[in-house]
Design an enzyme around this catalytic site. Sequence first.
Site, PDB file in Angstrom:
ATOM      1  N   LYS A  44       0.842  -1.204   0.000  1.00 17.04           N
ATOM      2  CA  LYS A  44       0.000   0.000   0.000  1.00 17.04           C
ATOM      3  C   LYS A  44       0.878   1.256   0.000  1.00 17.04           C
ATOM      4  CE  LYS A  44      -0.307  -0.175   5.061  1.00 17.04           C
ATOM      5  NZ  LYS A  44      -1.166  -0.574   6.190  1.00 17.04           N
ATOM      6  N   ARG A 142     -10.707  -0.053  15.278  1.00 19.38           N
ATOM      7  CA  ARG A 142     -10.620   0.751  14.057  1.00 19.38           C
ATOM      8  C   ARG A 142     -11.586   0.116  13.072  1.00 19.38           C
ATOM      9  NH1 ARG A 142      -4.711   1.639  11.411  1.00 19.38           N
ATOM     10  NH2 ARG A 142      -5.308  -0.235  10.315  1.00 19.38           N
ATOM     11  N   TYR A 277      15.465  29.761   7.524  1.00 18.71           N
ATOM     12  CA  TYR A 277      14.335  30.551   8.031  1.00 18.71           C
ATOM     13  C   TYR A 277      14.304  30.603   9.559  1.00 18.71           C
ATOM     14  CZ  TYR A 277      12.351  30.136   3.301  1.00 18.71           C
ATOM     15  OH  TYR A 277      12.130  30.194   1.955  1.00 18.71           O
TER      16      TYR A 277
HETATM   17  C1  PLP Z   1      -0.413  -1.666   6.760  1.00 20.38           C
HETATM   18  C2  PLP Z   1      -1.051  -2.921   7.187  1.00 20.38           C
HETATM   19  C3  PLP Z   1      -0.285  -4.077   7.403  1.00 20.38           C
HETATM   20  C4  PLP Z   1       1.223  -4.079   7.375  1.00 20.38           C
HETATM   21  O1  PLP Z   1       1.694  -3.539   8.587  1.00 20.38           O
HETATM   22  P1  PLP Z   1       3.257  -3.541   8.908  1.00 20.38           P
HETATM   23  O2  PLP Z   1       3.337  -3.183  10.343  1.00 20.38           O
HETATM   24  O3  PLP Z   1       3.864  -2.513   8.015  1.00 20.38           O
HETATM   25  O4  PLP Z   1       3.733  -4.906   8.605  1.00 20.38           O
HETATM   26  C5  PLP Z   1      -0.947  -5.258   7.686  1.00 20.38           C
HETATM   27  N1  PLP Z   1      -2.290  -5.288   7.757  1.00 20.38           N
HETATM   28  C6  PLP Z   1      -3.047  -4.194   7.603  1.00 20.38           C
HETATM   29  C7  PLP Z   1      -4.523  -4.289   7.739  1.00 20.38           C
HETATM   30  C8  PLP Z   1      -2.463  -2.977   7.321  1.00 20.38           C
HETATM   31  O5  PLP Z   1      -3.218  -1.886   7.154  1.00 20.38           O
END
Ligand code: PLP
Length: 389
Positions: A44, A142, A277
Amino acid sequence: MTETATAPTAPLRARAEIDLGALRANVRALRALAPDAALMAVVKSDAYGHGAVPCARAAVQAGAAWLGTATPEEALALRAAGLPGRVMCWLWTPGGPWQEAIEADIDVSVSGMWALDEVTDAARRAGRHARVQLKADTGLGRNGCQPGEDWAELVGAALRAEADGLIRITGLWSHFACADEPGHPSIALQLTRFREMLAYAEGRGVRPEVRHIANSPATLTLPEAHFDLVRTGIALYGISPSPEIGAPADFGLRPAMTLSAAVALVKHVPGGHGVSYGHHYVTPGETTLGLVPVGYADGIPRHASGTGPVLVGGKWRTVAGRVAMDQFVVDLGGDEPAAGTEAVLFGPGDRGEPTAEDWAQAAGTIAYEIVTRIGTRVPRVYVNEEQSG
Ligand SMILES: *Cc1c(COP(=O)(O)O)cnc(C)c1O
């Protein structure tokens, strides 16, 4: 769109070099840690900034049976690029591209009744069944279906849709809240609840192809959470989910991304000279300043103003004053590297350079955020693309 370059001919202002050989080796290391489970490469958010398609290809070559994304658009883009095998996505909103996902043979996640209704409608329109994975909220709070009545309603409705030939329930799954804190009491509670929710669904007749709950930290530290499939994101890119769990090398992992820039200017300045800055850095004496041509628009955290580490000419330097949109300055302490000298912000660490974890600590965040936010203006340059081992 993220720029990519495989054989850069002109010198680059900045580059994120992605070592696909390291990524493939990480896949093999993770599979060895979870030998009884299949591996999902979570790609992702453009593979956490590393480039979704090249990383997905490398992961599949190295034995990842599944690819995972958050959004359906990300999953569809993998299919459009010709990636084979199982692809799953889990972050849906009403009106999402269910039919396209069904036609692309993508596993979709369903956490509630609205989503089940939309996917069954889309399956009718598509004239073929959808591959549906039911997500349980075992305590993350969540996404996912609450245990109890909600789960009973969702499982019952999904089984009816399966009996009608509209869906196939391919998976039952969940996600941890605190897997990066080994021993956290929520871990055992979530595992217990996951087993209960699985037992309920399987007792009603669900026959999933895969049951899964493990993210990277659980894959690394919690074998009893591996079930049929582990979903690894950050570990795939060679980064430890948290320094408390250990360093990447402790698990045989190697960071895949090296972020570097060409020093744009080196100049002598007197003592008492304000830098960048707000003049939050003032030179303590006569010195040299080096201009590093990347800034927060490239994903360099502004929170690392005054703290971010950079390797220039073999020495660690620190961001002097504020990180600006396109550039920041380091105090070179009188050294005079030539313009064009490589400044390495982070990498695997074995050339003496800082790591993404060092930047995370400098900016008060996690290494996930450091690599994922590297901007589209920074070309990704792929090395070790050919599978040689
Ligand atoms: C992003 C995500 C993962 C991977 O998590 P990591 O800690 O990067 O391995 C696994 N499952 C879900 C549902 C996620 O959103």
